[in-house]
Design a protein around this motif. Structure first.
Motif, PDB file in Angstrom:
ATOM      1  N   GLY A  19       0.802  -1.225   0.000  1.00 41.72           N
ATOM      2  CA  GLY A  19       0.000   0.000   0.000  1.00 41.72           C
ATOM      3  C   GLY A  19       0.831   1.269   0.000  1.00 41.72           C
ATOM      4  O   GLY A  19       0.297   2.369  -0.164  1.00 41.72           O
ATOM      5  N   THR A  20       2.160   1.152   0.156  1.00 44.14           N
ATOM      6  CA  THR A  20       3.015   2.345   0.218  1.00 44.14           C
ATOM      7  C   THR A  20       3.076   3.077  -1.116  1.00 44.14           C
ATOM      8  O   THR A  20       3.242   4.300  -1.165  1.00 44.14           O
ATOM      9  CB  THR A  20       4.445   1.934   0.652  1.00 44.14           C
ATOM     10  N   GLY A  21       2.971   2.307  -2.208  1.00 47.34           N
ATOM     11  CA  GLY A  21       3.000   2.948  -3.524  1.00 47.34           C
ATOM     12  C   GLY A  21       4.157   2.491  -4.401  1.00 47.34           C
ATOM     13  O   GLY A  21       4.461   3.125  -5.410  1.00 47.34           O
ATOM     14  N   LYS A  22       4.769   1.353  -4.065  1.00 51.60           N
ATOM     15  CA  LYS A  22       5.944   0.953  -4.858  1.00 51.60           C
ATOM     16  C   LYS A  22       5.568   0.546  -6.283  1.00 51.60           C
ATOM     17  O   LYS A  22       6.303   0.825  -7.216  1.00 51.60           O
ATOM     18  CB  LYS A  22       6.755  -0.150  -4.166  1.00 51.60           C
ATOM     19  N   THR A  23       4.390  -0.069  -6.459  1.00 49.91           N
ATOM     20  CA  THR A  23       3.976  -0.439  -7.820  1.00 49.91           C
ATOM     21  C   THR A  23       3.719   0.828  -8.640  1.00 49.91           C
ATOM     22  O   THR A  23       4.095   0.909  -9.813  1.00 49.91           O
ATOM     23  CB  THR A  23       2.691  -1.302  -7.778  1.00 49.91           C
ATOM     24  N   THR A  24       3.118   1.825  -7.997  1.00 44.30           N
ATOM     25  CA  THR A  24       2.851   3.098  -8.684  1.00 44.30           C
ATOM     26  C   THR A  24       4.164   3.748  -9.112  1.00 44.30           C
ATOM     27  O   THR A  24       4.298   4.228 -10.240  1.00 44.30           O
ATOM     28  CB  THR A  24       2.072   4.047  -7.738  1.00 44.30           C
ATOM     29  N   ARG A 137      -4.189   4.666   1.773  1.00 44.52           N
ATOM     30  CA  ARG A 137      -3.825   4.129   0.448  1.00 44.52           C
ATOM     31  C   ARG A 137      -4.250   2.672   0.310  1.00 44.52           C
ATOM     32  O   ARG A 137      -4.756   2.260  -0.732  1.00 44.52           O
ATOM     33  CB  ARG A 137      -2.316   4.251   0.224  1.00 44.52           C
ATOM     34  N   ARG A 141      -7.440   1.858  -2.347  1.00 48.76           N
ATOM     35  CA  ARG A 141      -7.158   1.076  -3.552  1.00 48.76           C
ATOM     36  C   ARG A 141      -8.368   0.203  -3.898  1.00 48.76           C
ATOM     37  O   ARG A 141      -8.585  -0.167  -5.038  1.00 48.76           O
ATOM     38  CB  ARG A 141      -5.914   0.216  -3.273  1.00 48.76           C
ATOM     39  N   ASN A 172       7.698   7.975   0.106  1.00 48.52           N
ATOM     40  CA  ASN A 172       6.706   8.276  -0.938  1.00 48.52           C
ATOM     41  C   ASN A 172       5.620   9.167  -0.351  1.00 48.52           C
ATOM     42  O   ASN A 172       4.504   8.736  -0.098  1.00 48.52           O
ATOM     43  CB  ASN A 172       6.106   6.985  -1.501  1.00 48.52           C
ATOM     44  N   ASP A 173       5.993  10.439  -0.113  1.00 42.76           N
ATOM     45  CA  ASP A 173       5.001  11.409   0.368  1.00 42.76           C
ATOM     46  C   ASP A 173       4.226  11.911  -0.847  1.00 42.76           C
ATOM     47  O   ASP A 173       3.062  11.615  -1.036  1.00 42.76           O
ATOM     48  CB  ASP A 173       5.681  12.545   1.157  1.00 42.76           C
ATOM     49  N   LEU A 175       4.071  11.718  -4.913  1.00 42.50           N
ATOM     50  CA  LEU A 175       4.513  10.752  -5.925  1.00 42.50           C
ATOM     51  C   LEU A 175       5.614  11.327  -6.825  1.00 42.50           C
ATOM     52  O   LEU A 175       6.613  10.656  -7.093  1.00 42.50           O
ATOM     53  CB  LEU A 175       3.323  10.281  -6.769  1.00 42.50           C
TER      54      LEU A 175
HETATM   55  P1  ADP Z   1       2.088  -1.065  -3.305  1.00 45.01           P
HETATM   56  O1  ADP Z   1       2.548  -1.529  -4.658  1.00 45.01           O
HETATM   57  O2  ADP Z   1       3.221  -0.546  -2.483  1.00 45.01           O
HETATM   58  O3  ADP Z   1       1.267  -2.071  -2.579  1.00 45.01           O
HETATM   59  P2  ADP Z   1       0.376   0.754  -4.837  1.00 45.01           P
HETATM   60  O4  ADP Z   1       1.353   1.279  -5.838  1.00 45.01           O
HETATM   61  O5  ADP Z   1      -0.630  -0.245  -5.296  1.00 45.01           O
HETATM   62  O6  ADP Z   1       1.132   0.193  -3.527  1.00 45.01           O
HETATM   63  O7  ADP Z   1      -0.342   2.033  -4.212  1.00 45.01           O
HETATM   64  C1  ADP Z   1      -1.376   1.934  -3.244  1.00 45.01           C
HETATM   65  C2  ADP Z   1      -2.376   3.077  -3.451  1.00 45.01           C
HETATM   66  O8  ADP Z   1      -1.755   4.320  -3.087  1.00 45.01           O
HETATM   67  C3  ADP Z   1      -2.826   3.230  -4.904  1.00 45.01           C
HETATM   68  O9  ADP Z   1      -4.200   3.553  -4.912  1.00 45.01           O
HETATM   69  C4  ADP Z   1      -1.984   4.398  -5.418  1.00 45.01           C
HETATM   70  O10 ADP Z   1      -2.635   5.106  -6.437  1.00 45.01           O
HETATM   71  C5  ADP Z   1      -1.818   5.253  -4.174  1.00 45.01           C
HETATM   72  N1  ADP Z   1      -0.574   6.046  -4.121  1.00 45.01           N
HETATM   73  C6  ADP Z   1       0.662   5.665  -4.498  1.00 45.01           C
HETATM   74  N2  ADP Z   1       1.566   6.655  -4.264  1.00 45.01           N
HETATM   75  C7  ADP Z   1       0.859   7.689  -3.729  1.00 45.01           C
HETATM   76  C8  ADP Z   1       1.239   9.003  -3.271  1.00 45.01           C
HETATM   77  N3  ADP Z   1       2.503   9.448  -3.310  1.00 45.01           N
HETATM   78  N4  ADP Z   1       0.263   9.779  -2.776  1.00 45.01           N
HETATM   79  C9  ADP Z   1      -1.022   9.340  -2.719  1.00 45.01           C
HETATM   80  N5  ADP Z   1      -1.453   8.123  -3.124  1.00 45.01           N
HETATM   81  C10 ADP Z   1      -0.509   7.299  -3.627  1.00 45.01           C
END
Ligand code: ADP
Ligand code: 5GP
Length: 225
Positions: A19-24, A137, A141, A172-173, A175
């Motif tokens: 949920g941190t955003g690593k995939t994003t 997050r 999702r 990841n504050d 993006l």
């Molecule tokens: P992970 O791969 O670490 O599990 P995701 O990339 O799936 O996480 O991101 C989880 C959610 O957080 C998604 O809905 C994504 O759009 C959102 N997200 C990612 N980075 C940010 C950010 N910097 N600020 C706000 N929301 C974010």
């Protein structure tokens, strides 16, 4: 003129609490910059939402996954949240052949295996800016039920212990800022002497050129008297 030495690309590992955003971040790197490619993992989990086979994951059966392990096809693999996930060695080899940075979006157990097997890999641990942001997050999702989100939060709490074994920590504050930080790390890593291709040739060439310039300067001095 030398503008940059040819270098070996970096296998890049992004790990973080779910949920941190690593995939994003991984997809942003691949979409925005040349020479980045996403490592498509094999997994036994079912596709969710609009995930595509071969793009987000290779969705395989447990039997197929076991065969991949036995045939030595996976450079690392782990059981995460009840499903099996693994990185095909072929992903790293193909990226290396094409001179691309391959981005591995994997868990901390996988990162540990990559550290052992691929010492030149660059390991980045991604931090959420706060527990509240992580919860938001994970739940926004919309892919996990609340009890699953709680389970992932607790798992993430444990995974943070691993951060100190990584090469870098990126928060990841925002993006855009996070992507820029990762890009800067890769840029700096690409300038390490250990990653330069044919460094000995570049040094010899430059030394020869230095000798020629010094000799020419000496000859001009003699001519001028
Ligand atoms: P992970 O791969 O670490 O599990 P995701 O990339 O799936 O996480 O991101 C989880 C959610 O957080 C998604 O809905 C994504 O759009 C959102 N997200 C990612 N980075 C940010 C950010 N910097 N600020 C706000 N929301 C974010
Ligand atoms: P998700 O099911 O949310 O896509 O992924 C769950 C976790 O598995 C995430 O932490 C993700 O990074 C990790 N993961 C995805 N692919 C791999 C892989 O190939 N190897 C390992 N070890 N973990 C992976």
């Amino acid at each position: 003129m030398i503008t940059g030495l040819p270098y070996r690309p970096c296998p890049l590992v992004l790990a973080a609490p779910s949920g941190t955003g690593k995939t994003t971040i991984a997809h942003a790197l691949v979409d925005r910059f040349d020479h980045f490619v996403f490592s498509v993992s094999a997994t036994t989990r079912r596709a969710r939402g609009d995930e595509e086979h071969g793009v987000d994951y290779d969705f395989v059966s447990r039997e197929r996954f076991r065969a991949m392990i036995e045939d030595g096809e996976l450079v690392e693999w782990a059981e995460v949240h009840g499903n099996l996930y693994g990185t095909p060695m072929a992903n790293l080899e193909a990226a290396q052949d094409r001179g691309e940075h391959v981005v591995l979006d994997i868990d901390v157990q996988g990162a540990r295996q990559i550290r052992r097997r691929i010492p030149e890999a660059v390991l980045i641990f991604v931090f959420p800016p706060s527990a509240e942001a992580l919860w938001d997050r994970l739940t926004s999702r919309g892919t996990e039920k609340l009890d699953e989100a709680r389970r992932r939060m607790r798992a993430g709490r444990g995974e943070l212990e691993e951060a100190r074994h990584f090469d870098y920590i990126v928060v990841n504050d925002d993006l855009e800022r996070a992507v820029a930080r990762v890009r800067a790390i890769v840029e700096a890593e690409s300038h390490r002497p250990a990653r330069a291709l044919d460094l000995a040739d570049s040094v010899s060439r430059l030394r020869r050129e230095i000798d020629e310039v010094v000799k020419r300067a000496g000859a001009e001095e003699v001519t001028r008297g």
